[in-house]
Design a protein around this motif. Structure first.
Motif, mmCIF file in Angstrom:
data_model
loop_
_atom_site.group_PDB
_atom_site.id
_atom_site.type_symbol
_atom_site.label_atom_id
_atom_site.label_comp_id
_atom_site.label_asym_id
_atom_site.label_seq_id
_atom_site.Cartn_x
_atom_site.Cartn_y
_atom_site.Cartn_z
ATOM 1 N N ARG A 179 11.210 -2.356 3.129
ATOM 2 C CA ARG A 179 10.418 -2.363 1.901
ATOM 3 C C ARG A 179 9.459 -1.170 1.899
ATOM 4 O O ARG A 179 8.626 -1.044 2.799
ATOM 5 C CB ARG A 179 9.614 -3.662 1.783
ATOM 6 N N HIS A 181 6.207 1.089 0.860
ATOM 7 C CA HIS A 181 4.833 0.773 0.474
ATOM 8 C C HIS A 181 4.116 1.967 -0.140
ATOM 9 O O HIS A 181 3.110 1.799 -0.830
ATOM 10 C CB HIS A 181 4.039 0.265 1.678
ATOM 11 N N LYS A 182 4.636 3.163 0.123
ATOM 12 C CA LYS A 182 4.051 4.389 -0.414
ATOM 13 C C LYS A 182 5.109 5.153 -1.204
ATOM 14 O O LYS A 182 6.310 5.017 -0.963
ATOM 15 C CB LYS A 182 3.509 5.261 0.718
ATOM 16 N N GLU A 260 5.702 -3.240 -4.528
ATOM 17 C CA GLU A 260 4.325 -2.772 -4.727
ATOM 18 C C GLU A 260 4.113 -1.483 -3.952
ATOM 19 O O GLU A 260 4.335 -1.429 -2.733
ATOM 20 C CB GLU A 260 3.327 -3.839 -4.249
ATOM 21 N N ASP A 262 1.665 2.456 -3.648
ATOM 22 C CA ASP A 262 0.265 2.902 -3.690
ATOM 23 C C ASP A 262 -0.099 3.575 -5.002
ATOM 24 O O ASP A 262 -1.149 4.201 -5.126
ATOM 25 C CB ASP A 262 -0.034 3.843 -2.512
#
Length: 298
Positions: A179, A181-182, A260, A262
């Motif tokens: 997954r 994240h950024k 989700e 950043d």
């Protein structure tokens, strides 16, 4: 000669003639008596003839005045009727409406509903998923989806509807690749991108400080269809950026997961592009208002 005569002079003369009084004419025209008197005097000066004989007891038209009134009365009435007709037509939703727009069901329903509501409209509609504003010369209006900042094309860009966007992926794809994240994590992941729509670069995000960010992605599945992008994501062909409302059922069912990052994906915005004419045709303003109301309730 006509360029030397003010229409108001003729209107004042006609009113004095019909009411046989400067005072009554002034009341009818809602003007000072001195203005009406000056208008008639200026008209007489330009025509180099006496139109009204004035005494302290009465006012009577001269032969020239009789002739001028009888010959111009019909002309002024016809001019007024012509102006009234043009004004009425400009306030009526009628005539040819030429549109270039994506072939998307929700837009098709909105356009059909408009034509049902306004039967005097004659519609000519060409469809393209990624219409160019440069084609506007052949159309009254172009509907186009954009993500991020739009280029200055010289046309008026009216926002019709704003669709919140999300990054999604199938559970199997997340298990296989992890997954992200950024935004930078997307560099190494399979993604689904557009081919030519949205200039081929739909991955536009907005940082919490308001700065727009464009993220390059790897893609072996490039399509100009939101439905194909969603089905590709469901099949695990890549991460996709989609309008939230278009995949809410899949999110609720768990077949797609929200990713989700950043930064927030920029919303997908439907714009109406049209020439920035000062006196815009009523059919265009009413059509744009109709789209905004229709699509905001979908």
């Amino acid at each position: 000669m006509i360029e030397q005569i003010e229409q108001q002079w003729l209107k004042s003369f006609h009113c004095v003639y019909e009411y046989n009084s400067f005072k009554k004419a002034a009341e009818q025209l809602n003007l000072p008596t001195s203005n009406v008197s000056r208008h008639v005097a200026l008209l007489e000066e330009k025509l180099n003839t006496r139109l009204l004989e004035r005494t302290t007891r009465r006012m009577t038209p001269t032969e020239a005045g009789e002739q001028l009134y009888s010959t111009t009365r019909v002309l002024l009435a016809a001019l007024n009727d012509a102006l009234e007709e043009v004004n009425q037509r400009s306030q009526t939703v009628a005539g040819q409406l030429r549109i270039l727009m994506p072939d998307i069901p929700v837009l098709a329903k909105a356009v059909v509903a408009f034509c049902v509501e306004h039967p005097a409209i004659s519609l000519s509609c060409e469809t393209s998923l990624s219409p160019k504003e440069s084609l506007l010369d052949g159309f009254d209006l172009i509907l186009s989806y954009q993500r991020g900042k739009i280029t200055d094309s010289g046309w008026v860009a009216k926002e019709i509807v704003r669709l919140r966007s999300i990054v999604v992926a199938a559970s199997d794809l997340i298990r296989q690749h992890g997954r992200p994240h950024k935004l930078a994590d997307l560099n190494h992941l399979p993604c689904i991108s557009s081919l030519t729509a949205l200039n081929g670069a739909p991955w536009v995000f907005r940082h919490s400080n308001g700065q727009l960010l464009t993220q390059s992605v790897k893609s072996s599945f490039k399509v100009n269809s939101g439905n194909m992008a969603k089905f590709g994501a469901l099949a695990g062909l890549g991460f996709a950026i989609l309008p939230e409302e278009s995949c809410s059922d899949e999110i609720n069912a768990g077949t797609l997961q929200i990713i989700e990052l950043d930064a927030e994906p920029e919303p997908l915005i439907l714009y109406a592009f049209y020439a920035g004419r000062k006196h815009l045709a009523k059919k265009i303003t009413i059509f744009v208002d109709h789209l905004q109301k229709h699509l905001s309730t979908q």
